[in-house]
Design an enzyme around this catalytic site. Sequence first.
Site: not given
Ligand code: CP3
Length: 344
Positions: A29, A152
């Site tokens: 984002r 989760y």
């Molecule tokens: O660019 C990259 O790194 C590749 C894509 C990627 C995403 N999530 C996209 C994403 C990867 C590798 C992840 C891993 C992920 N997802 C983890 C492990 C890494 C870490 O951050 O510790 C975890 C715990 C998740 C679970 C998850 N996904 C959460 C808790 C959330 C919400 C928190 C937040 O940042 O909003 C997500 C959403 C998420 N995954 C977003 C992205 C780009 C944001 C979503 C959006 O666009 O609204």
Amino acid sequence: MAETKKLLRALAGETQATPPVWMMRQAGRYLPEYRATRAQAGDFLSLCYTPDLAAEVTLQPIRRYGFDAAILFADILLVPQALGADLWFVTGEGPRLSTVTDKDDFAALKPADAIHDTLAPVYETVRILSRELPPEVALIGFAGAPWTVATYMIAGRGTPDQAPAHALRAENPVLFEAVLERIAEATIDYLSAQIEAGAEAVKLFDSWAGSLTGEAFDRYALEPCRQITAALKARHPGVPVIAFPREAGDRYAGFARATGADCVALDNSVDPAWAAQHVQVDGCVQGNLDPRHMVTGGQPLVEETRRILSAFSGGPHIFNLGHGITPDANPDNVQLMIDTVRGA
Ligand code: CP3
């Protein structure tokens, strides 16, 4: 032919004068072009499951910055969804899932090998990327580690202390271990399918490993990582595995040796000088700039980047953040980090 991709050379153990660089959450984002594509997709999960759009957001940071690696755009929570959990994202709050807390919930989950129909669009994204990425850029696939994914699935959401998962582990260890085992089996299949579609390295995210201590760390963080790595190596010898047992502290030492991982990713609480001595001795390390520098920038970013580069200069290193870049980051600071790594 000798390997030309810098990321794969580092993972093979080569020390490079300029390390390869990429960034956790590099598609995200903080980038206006990501926000535009996400708006076009409608919501986050539609973006994950629409291969053309998921490939597009994966490519955006490569086009803008020329990173040495692209990470597949998807999420670690797609695996529980493919196992039958309901999954949705609440804007501004994060993920929500139906919970697994008793044997009936567990019985309702699908077998590990039933995940592929749901996840087929992800494999298609990988195929598009392996065609479209520039030849010098490596493609990283990923999944969540069983413990982190289980936190989760058990709580139904992100938790600051993973209390519901710790409670189930204490109250019903048999069920708890069955959940982890199901996730591990699915993860092996999922990562194998990503590799077959074109992923050249895979990363296992154990974001909550740090809340496991002592014997529990060995059983629920180290052992599943060892099991998944061994199964992947048996099926796909030569494809490197990056392990990220976030906030493992002292337990980062020896983690690569014990699990067979080719590289350990370090969070930003780890002192690079300590890690050079105790972790990099076993092979490649990745990390570990504090993501806050992507918000604050300036001379502190440059100095901290140089300190990390210097600490890890004697061995194989992949420059990265210690955790994901945050939405409030300034895209110019990412360029400053890359210029500093590349010595411009
Ligand atoms: O660019 C990259 O790194 C590749 C894509 C990627 C995403 N999530 C996209 C994403 C990867 C590798 C992840 C891993 C992920 N997802 C983890 C492990 C890494 C870490 O951050 O510790 C975890 C715990 C998740 C679970 C998850 N996904 C959460 C808790 C959330 C919400 C928190 C937040 O940042 O909003 C997500 C959403 C998420 N995954 C977003 C992205 C780009 C944001 C979503 C959006 O666009 O609204």
